[in-house]
Design a protein around this motif. Structure first.
Motif, PDB file in Angstrom:
ATOM      1  N   ASN A 122       0.799  -1.222   0.000  1.00  0.00           N
ATOM      2  CA  ASN A 122       0.000   0.000   0.000  1.00  0.00           C
ATOM      3  C   ASN A 122       0.834   1.275   0.000  1.00  0.00           C
ATOM      4  OD1 ASN A 122      -2.664  -1.092  -0.092  1.00  0.00           O
ATOM      5  ND2 ASN A 122      -2.350  -1.824   1.988  1.00  0.00           N
ATOM      6  N   LEU A 123       2.153   1.136  -0.033  1.00  0.00           N
ATOM      7  CA  LEU A 123       2.995   2.324  -0.139  1.00  0.00           C
ATOM      8  C   LEU A 123       2.831   2.934  -1.527  1.00  0.00           C
ATOM      9  CD1 LEU A 123       6.361   1.159   1.494  1.00  0.00           C
ATOM     10  CD2 LEU A 123       4.694   2.762   2.447  1.00  0.00           C
ATOM     11  N   GLU A 124       2.773   4.244  -1.582  1.00  0.00           N
ATOM     12  CA  GLU A 124       2.686   4.937  -2.867  1.00  0.00           C
ATOM     13  C   GLU A 124       4.047   4.891  -3.555  1.00  0.00           C
ATOM     14  OE1 GLU A 124      -0.057   6.232  -4.240  1.00  0.00           O
ATOM     15  OE2 GLU A 124      -1.203   5.476  -2.525  1.00  0.00           O
ATOM     16  N   ARG A 125       4.062   4.713  -4.857  1.00  0.00           N
ATOM     17  CA  ARG A 125       5.312   4.617  -5.628  1.00  0.00           C
ATOM     18  C   ARG A 125       6.167   5.880  -5.503  1.00  0.00           C
ATOM     19  NH1 ARG A 125       6.812   0.296  -5.327  1.00  0.00           N
ATOM     20  NH2 ARG A 125       5.027  -0.116  -4.116  1.00  0.00           N
ATOM     21  N   ASP A 126       5.524   7.018  -5.263  1.00  0.00           N
ATOM     22  CA  ASP A 126       6.285   8.269  -5.163  1.00  0.00           C
ATOM     23  C   ASP A 126       6.583   8.637  -3.711  1.00  0.00           C
ATOM     24  OD1 ASP A 126       3.700   8.840  -4.466  1.00  0.00           O
ATOM     25  OD2 ASP A 126       3.554  10.660  -5.677  1.00  0.00           O
ATOM     26  N   ASP A 127       6.375   7.718  -2.794  1.00  0.00           N
ATOM     27  CA  ASP A 127       6.664   7.965  -1.384  1.00  0.00           C
ATOM     28  C   ASP A 127       8.135   8.347  -1.241  1.00  0.00           C
ATOM     29  OD1 ASP A 127       7.353   7.542   1.421  1.00  0.00           O
ATOM     30  OD2 ASP A 127       5.441   6.507   1.611  1.00  0.00           O
ATOM     31  N   GLU A 128       8.390   9.431  -0.573  1.00  0.00           N
ATOM     32  CA  GLU A 128       9.762   9.933  -0.425  1.00  0.00           C
ATOM     33  C   GLU A 128      10.661   9.006   0.399  1.00  0.00           C
ATOM     34  OE1 GLU A 128       9.399  10.887   3.734  1.00  0.00           O
ATOM     35  OE2 GLU A 128      11.041  11.631   2.579  1.00  0.00           O
ATOM     36  N   ARG A 129      10.076   8.079   1.136  1.00  0.00           N
ATOM     37  CA  ARG A 129      10.889   7.135   1.914  1.00  0.00           C
ATOM     38  C   ARG A 129      11.744   6.237   1.024  1.00  0.00           C
ATOM     39  NH1 ARG A 129       6.405   4.641   5.794  1.00  0.00           N
ATOM     40  NH2 ARG A 129       5.160   5.116   3.968  1.00  0.00           N
ATOM     41  N   PHE A 130      11.266   5.945  -0.187  1.00  0.00           N
ATOM     42  CA  PHE A 130      12.056   5.105  -1.090  1.00  0.00           C
ATOM     43  C   PHE A 130      13.386   5.767  -1.450  1.00  0.00           C
ATOM     44  CE2 PHE A 130       7.819   3.265  -1.963  1.00  0.00           C
ATOM     45  CZ  PHE A 130       8.120   1.944  -1.690  1.00  0.00           C
ATOM     46  N   GLU A 131      13.343   7.041  -1.758  1.00  0.00           N
ATOM     47  CA  GLU A 131      14.583   7.755  -2.096  1.00  0.00           C
ATOM     48  C   GLU A 131      15.480   7.898  -0.875  1.00  0.00           C
ATOM     49  OE1 GLU A 131      17.543   9.454  -4.297  1.00  0.00           O
ATOM     50  OE2 GLU A 131      15.762   8.393  -5.001  1.00  0.00           O
ATOM     51  N   ARG A 132      14.900   8.160   0.294  1.00  0.00           N
ATOM     52  CA  ARG A 132      15.701   8.243   1.523  1.00  0.00           C
ATOM     53  C   ARG A 132      16.396   6.916   1.812  1.00  0.00           C
ATOM     54  NH1 ARG A 132      11.385  10.188   4.968  1.00  0.00           N
ATOM     55  NH2 ARG A 132      11.971   8.443   6.267  1.00  0.00           N
ATOM     56  N   CYS A 133      15.679   5.806   1.623  1.00  0.00           N
ATOM     57  CA  CYS A 133      16.263   4.481   1.858  1.00  0.00           C
ATOM     58  C   CYS A 133      17.386   4.201   0.871  1.00  0.00           C
ATOM     59  CB  CYS A 133      15.196   3.401   1.755  1.00  0.00           C
ATOM     60  SG  CYS A 133      14.030   3.424   3.116  1.00  0.00           S
ATOM     61  N   ARG A 134      17.158   4.545  -0.372  1.00  0.00           N
ATOM     62  CA  ARG A 134      18.175   4.341  -1.414  1.00  0.00           C
ATOM     63  C   ARG A 134      19.456   5.100  -1.070  1.00  0.00           C
ATOM     64  NH1 ARG A 134      19.419   6.848  -6.292  1.00  0.00           N
ATOM     65  NH2 ARG A 134      20.064   5.405  -7.910  1.00  0.00           N
ATOM     66  N   LYS A 135      19.307   6.348  -0.668  1.00  0.00           N
ATOM     67  CA  LYS A 135      20.476   7.170  -0.318  1.00  0.00           C
ATOM     68  C   LYS A 135      21.165   6.646   0.939  1.00  0.00           C
ATOM     69  CE  LYS A 135      18.971  11.414  -2.551  1.00  0.00           C
ATOM     70  NZ  LYS A 135      18.463  12.779  -2.358  1.00  0.00           N
ATOM     71  N   ALA A 136      20.376   6.236   1.936  1.00  0.00           N
ATOM     72  CA  ALA A 136      20.956   5.715   3.172  1.00  0.00           C
ATOM     73  C   ALA A 136      21.744   4.435   2.909  1.00  0.00           C
ATOM     74  CB  ALA A 136      19.855   5.455   4.205  1.00  0.00           C
ATOM     75  N   LEU A 137      21.198   3.549   2.080  1.00  0.00           N
ATOM     76  CA  LEU A 137      21.915   2.319   1.746  1.00  0.00           C
ATOM     77  C   LEU A 137      23.191   2.639   0.974  1.00  0.00           C
ATOM     78  CD1 LEU A 137      22.109  -0.758   1.720  1.00  0.00           C
ATOM     79  CD2 LEU A 137      20.689  -0.750  -0.344  1.00  0.00           C
ATOM     80  N   HIS A 138      23.111   3.556   0.039  1.00  0.00           N
ATOM     81  CA  HIS A 138      24.287   3.932  -0.744  1.00  0.00           C
ATOM     82  C   HIS A 138      25.392   4.473   0.175  1.00  0.00           C
ATOM     83  CE1 HIS A 138      26.531   5.207  -4.266  1.00  0.00           C
ATOM     84  NE2 HIS A 138      26.746   6.341  -3.632  1.00  0.00           N
ATOM     85  N   ARG A 139      25.036   5.349   1.108  1.00  0.00           N
ATOM     86  CA  ARG A 139      26.033   5.896   2.046  1.00  0.00           C
ATOM     87  C   ARG A 139      26.612   4.800   2.926  1.00  0.00           C
ATOM     88  NH1 ARG A 139      22.206   9.979   2.411  1.00  0.00           N
ATOM     89  NH2 ARG A 139      21.502   9.225   4.432  1.00  0.00           N
ATOM     90  N   ALA A 140      25.774   3.858   3.354  1.00  0.00           N
ATOM     91  CA  ALA A 140      26.244   2.776   4.228  1.00  0.00           C
ATOM     92  C   ALA A 140      27.214   1.859   3.510  1.00  0.00           C
ATOM     93  CB  ALA A 140      25.059   1.978   4.747  1.00  0.00           C
ATOM     94  N   LEU A 141      26.975   1.641   2.206  1.00  0.00           N
ATOM     95  CA  LEU A 141      27.862   0.747   1.457  1.00  0.00           C
ATOM     96  C   LEU A 141      29.141   1.465   1.072  1.00  0.00           C
ATOM     97  CD1 LEU A 141      25.284  -1.066  -0.813  1.00  0.00           C
ATOM     98  CD2 LEU A 141      26.402  -1.947   1.213  1.00  0.00           C
TER      99      LEU A 141
END
Length: 179
Positions: A160-179
């Motif tokens: 039920n998450l919306e495709r444009d939910d800003e959490r997706f981009e935040r998660c992507r950036k957080a994972l990228h920084r962690a790696l």
């Protein structure tokens, strides 16, 4: 057995374009036995049981696509794949398709361990994780599941998450920084 299993999956497997009108949950099979599978998910590593839970908990308009690990052609028996084919809303992936194609096409990726969960985060897709010790479990677009009830709750929440939910981009950036 490798050519036989490849031919079997080619005969019964689907490609993403064939399911364009369906909501898809992608589940990649893991190389088994593997030390990371047992280390990151010692409590739950039975793929048939996991797919069965997802199958029962998924909405009626959803199919689960199970994709074999390329290094496992010939390791598992035909009966193993037949168990998936017996589930009404479960389909096998054609062996010539890539995980990236399925992640891109899917509404959600379900995984025990491995790179598919990380790749789904990069594709801005939700993840249902069965690996208790996966680092991505801390991200807000990932839910850890270890029972049928947590699978059902995770699917209800993530689908039920919306495709444009800003959490997706935040998660992507957080994972990228962690790696």
């Amino acid at each position: 057995r490798r050519p036989y299993v490849f031919a079997y999956l080619s005969r019964y497997g689907f490609k993403p374009a064939q399911l364009k009108d369906r909501r898809v949950i992608f589940f990649p099979l893991h190389f088994e036995p593997e030390s990371s599978l047992l280390a990151l998910s010692p409590e739950l590593n039975n793929s048939i049981e996991i797919v069965s839970w997802i199958s029962k908990a998924a909405p009626a308009d959803t199919v689960i696509v199970v994709k074999e690990h390329p290094d496992c052609f010939g390791v598992r028996s035909r009966r193993y794949y037949d168990n998936f084919r017996k589930m009404a809303n479960v389909m096998l992936a054609h062996p010539e398709t890539t995980s990236w194609e399925w992640i891109d096409r899917s509404s959600l990726t379900a995984t025990i361990t491995g790179t598919a969960g990380f790749e789904a985060v990069y594709f801005k897709k939700p993840v249902l994780s069965f690996g208790k010790y996966q680092v991505i479990n801390r991200l807000p677009t990932v839910r850890y599941a270890n029972t049928y009830e947590t699978v059902k709750a995770g699917l209800d929440d993530l689908l039920n998450l919306e495709r444009d939910d800003e959490r997706f981009e935040r998660c992507r950036k957080a994972l990228h920084r962690a790696l």
